[in-house]
Design a protein around this motif. Structure first.
Motif, mmCIF file in Angstrom:
data_model
loop_
_atom_site.group_PDB
_atom_site.id
_atom_site.type_symbol
_atom_site.label_atom_id
_atom_site.label_comp_id
_atom_site.label_asym_id
_atom_site.label_seq_id
_atom_site.Cartn_x
_atom_site.Cartn_y
_atom_site.Cartn_z
ATOM 1 N N THR A 168 24.033 -13.946 -7.065
ATOM 2 C CA THR A 168 23.531 -13.959 -8.796
ATOM 3 C C THR A 168 22.133 -14.819 -8.977
ATOM 4 O OG1 THR A 168 24.870 -15.654 -9.066
ATOM 5 C CG2 THR A 168 25.592 -13.617 -9.367
ATOM 6 N N TRP A 169 22.086 -15.772 -8.411
ATOM 7 C CA TRP A 169 20.595 -16.903 -7.791
ATOM 8 C C TRP A 169 19.547 -16.662 -7.540
ATOM 9 C CZ3 TRP A 169 21.267 -21.414 -10.484
ATOM 10 C CH2 TRP A 169 22.026 -21.803 -11.205
ATOM 11 N N VAL A 170 19.846 -15.214 -6.658
ATOM 12 C CA VAL A 170 18.750 -14.117 -6.118
ATOM 13 C C VAL A 170 17.874 -13.259 -7.533
ATOM 14 C CG1 VAL A 170 17.723 -12.677 -4.777
ATOM 15 C CG2 VAL A 170 18.954 -14.758 -3.514
ATOM 16 N N PHE A 171 18.898 -12.772 -8.232
ATOM 17 C CA PHE A 171 18.875 -12.086 -9.047
ATOM 18 C C PHE A 171 17.755 -12.912 -10.507
ATOM 19 C CE2 PHE A 171 21.844 -8.259 -8.355
ATOM 20 C CZ PHE A 171 21.193 -8.142 -7.043
ATOM 21 N N ALA A 172 18.696 -14.415 -10.583
ATOM 22 C CA ALA A 172 17.920 -14.608 -11.816
ATOM 23 C C ALA A 172 16.895 -14.997 -11.320
ATOM 24 C CB ALA A 172 18.987 -15.803 -11.570
ATOM 25 N N LEU A 173 16.667 -15.529 -10.289
ATOM 26 C CA LEU A 173 14.675 -15.732 -10.229
ATOM 27 C C LEU A 173 14.016 -14.670 -9.652
ATOM 28 C CD1 LEU A 173 15.987 -18.490 -6.813
ATOM 29 C CD2 LEU A 173 15.126 -18.615 -8.822
ATOM 30 N N PHE A 174 13.794 -13.695 -9.402
ATOM 31 C CA PHE A 174 13.879 -12.332 -9.862
ATOM 32 C C PHE A 174 13.363 -12.316 -11.576
ATOM 33 C CE2 PHE A 174 15.215 -9.950 -6.222
ATOM 34 C CZ PHE A 174 14.401 -10.682 -5.157
ATOM 35 N N ALA A 175 13.820 -13.053 -12.105
ATOM 36 C CA ALA A 175 13.792 -12.613 -13.875
ATOM 37 C C ALA A 175 12.927 -14.310 -13.570
ATOM 38 C CB ALA A 175 15.238 -13.116 -14.392
ATOM 39 N N ALA A 176 13.757 -15.506 -13.395
ATOM 40 C CA ALA A 176 12.738 -16.192 -13.900
ATOM 41 C C ALA A 176 12.062 -17.226 -13.553
ATOM 42 C CB ALA A 176 13.563 -17.581 -14.210
ATOM 43 N N VAL A 177 10.968 -16.564 -12.409
ATOM 44 C CA VAL A 177 9.697 -16.603 -11.526
ATOM 45 C C VAL A 177 8.568 -16.331 -12.127
ATOM 46 C CG1 VAL A 177 8.749 -16.661 -9.989
ATOM 47 C CG2 VAL A 177 11.140 -17.575 -9.825
ATOM 48 N N PRO A 178 8.960 -14.856 -12.294
ATOM 49 C CA PRO A 178 7.383 -13.888 -12.720
ATOM 50 C C PRO A 178 6.553 -14.325 -14.459
ATOM 51 C CG PRO A 178 9.100 -12.499 -12.129
ATOM 52 C CD PRO A 178 9.148 -13.596 -12.305
ATOM 53 N N PRO A 179 7.269 -15.423 -14.427
ATOM 54 C CA PRO A 179 6.822 -15.530 -16.427
ATOM 55 C C PRO A 179 5.591 -16.922 -16.179
ATOM 56 C CG PRO A 179 8.741 -14.959 -16.895
ATOM 57 C CD PRO A 179 8.222 -14.736 -15.900
ATOM 58 N N LEU A 180 5.891 -17.745 -14.572
ATOM 59 C CA LEU A 180 5.299 -18.892 -13.577
ATOM 60 C C LEU A 180 4.147 -18.681 -13.142
ATOM 61 C CD1 LEU A 180 8.535 -21.188 -12.732
ATOM 62 C CD2 LEU A 180 6.923 -21.334 -15.180
ATOM 63 N N VAL A 181 3.934 -17.378 -12.789
ATOM 64 C CA VAL A 181 2.944 -16.682 -11.861
ATOM 65 C C VAL A 181 1.891 -15.728 -12.290
ATOM 66 C CG1 VAL A 181 4.439 -17.620 -9.611
ATOM 67 C CG2 VAL A 181 4.728 -15.153 -10.830
ATOM 68 N N GLY A 182 2.376 -15.475 -13.872
ATOM 69 C CA GLY A 182 1.030 -14.232 -14.682
ATOM 70 C C GLY A 182 1.902 -13.399 -15.214
ATOM 71 N N TRP A 183 3.448 -12.889 -14.836
ATOM 72 C CA TRP A 183 3.899 -11.390 -15.114
ATOM 73 C C TRP A 183 4.279 -11.959 -16.406
ATOM 74 C CZ3 TRP A 183 8.000 -8.328 -13.164
ATOM 75 C CH2 TRP A 183 8.413 -6.852 -13.856
ATOM 76 N N SER A 184 4.203 -11.463 -17.717
ATOM 77 C CA SER A 184 3.991 -12.222 -19.162
ATOM 78 C C SER A 184 4.017 -13.618 -18.916
ATOM 79 C CB SER A 184 5.837 -11.614 -19.137
ATOM 80 O OG SER A 184 5.563 -12.754 -20.561
#
Length: 353
Positions: A168-184
């Protein structure tokens, strides 16, 4: 108050706000600089601040109790309760970081923490929310495996629960990290006192539309489908046993309890996440349409409120958890503890014929 957006070449780097038709100076309305009183009354901001304070205090208290109770009582350390603790940790992140931050910002009527604080709040709220969402799906899978036994003699063990919790934490990181690195990107949303992914713009630099679709499909549709499938199978299995044992009072009682549990859990999931997912899709598919920012704040508030009503559904309605909490708080006697230690959830006793 209905507003319109501004054109893509006017979009600032760290925020997006609706602007009144006669407003020309976007910077003068920056949610990082001035109170957003053009979006609602002072009373509305203060009411939302009080609501967020309640969510922060109540959510933090009930989830801390869940974690401490599990640590204190060895009999609570079962595979299902490991998943409930994972849910409590996720809720604790949202209530202590997300709700408390919103309480402060609504009190000042703007995102007083600045762009960096907005990103931190958006990331932690998204991370905790996604772990919570996937934990609900994992609970459904665990109930399906334990009760319906689709894998035959397979025995669901604590290490399986721990592995799924890690997932669940791996999946959550897939959702939470992208806006910090340029995807949204994380920007103030609703009445500009909470932060989340950018649902609002079509700025190609951030590829917001593809990120919204990713979140909807992977972080809403997949877990929701999993929950509906698992609980429907559980319900069918229990109804089959109830039909075969029509004269058994205990079996009929279990069937009613399971039906009520399934309805409550599915409705709880929908109340948490359907408004947010629906709002994001509506905004994405209706660019340029007017909408009320006060209404846009409701989905965010409902998702944060899950930190309170999820523990009520999944923890406090668990007889064993409830008894241990009462004992820890000095609210029950030894007789109550002995009675509860001998009881198990009715649904766990039911196996398909």
């Amino acid at each position: 108050m209905k507003m319109r957006g501004y054109t893509s070449n006017e979009i600032p780097e760290d925020f997006w706000i609706p602007i009144a038709l006669d407003t020309k100076n976007i910077t003068s309305l920056s949610p990082y600089l001035v109170p957003q009183d053009h979006l609602g009354s002072t009373g509305l901001f203060y009411s939302l601040s009080a609501f967020m304070l309640f969510l922060s205090v109540a959510g933090t208290a009930i989830n801390v109790l869940t974690i401490v109770c599990t640590i204190q009582y060895k009999k609570l350390r079962s595979h299902l309760n490991y998943i409930l603790v994972n849910l409590a940790v996720a809720n604790l992140i949202v209530s202590s970081m997300g709700s408390s931050t919103c309480f402060i910002c609504f009190a000042f009527r703007y995102m007083i923490l600045g762009p960096v604080g907005c990103k931190v709040e958006g990331f932690t709220a998204t991370l905790g929310g996604m772990v919570s969402l996937w934990s609900l799906a994992v609970i459904a899978v665990e109930r399906w495996l334990v009760v319906c036994k689709p894998l035959g003699n397979f025995s669901f063990q604590p290490n399986h629960a721990i592995g799924l919790c890690a997932l669940t934490w791996v999946f959550a990181l897939f959702a939470a990290v992208p806006p910090l690195v340029g995807w949204s990107r994380y920007i103030p949303e609703g009445m500009q006192c909470a932060c989340g992914p950018d649902w609002y713009t079509t700025n190609n630099k951030f590829n917001n539309e593809s990120f919204v679709m990713f979140l909807f499909c992977f972080c809403f549709a997949v877990p929701f489908t999993t929950i509906v499938f698992c609980y429907s199978q559980l319900l069918f299995a229990v109804k089959a046993v109830a039909k075969a044992q029509a004269e058994s009072v205990s079996t009929q009682k279990a069937e009613r309890e399971v039906t009520r549990m399934v309805v409550v859990m599915v409705l709880g999931f929908l109340v948490c996440y359907m408004p947010y997912a629906s709002f994001a899709l509506w905004v994405m598919n209706n660019r340029g349409q007017e909408f009320d920012l006060r209404l846009a704040t409701i989905p965010s508030a409902l998702s944060k409120a899950s930190t309170v009503y999820n523990p009520v559904i999944y923890v406090l309605l668990n007889k064993q958890f409830r008894s241990c909490m009462k004992q820890m708080l000095g609210m029950s006697g030894a007789g109550d503890e002995e009675s509860t230690s001998q009881s198990t959830t009715e649904v766990s006793k039911v196996e398909p014929a």
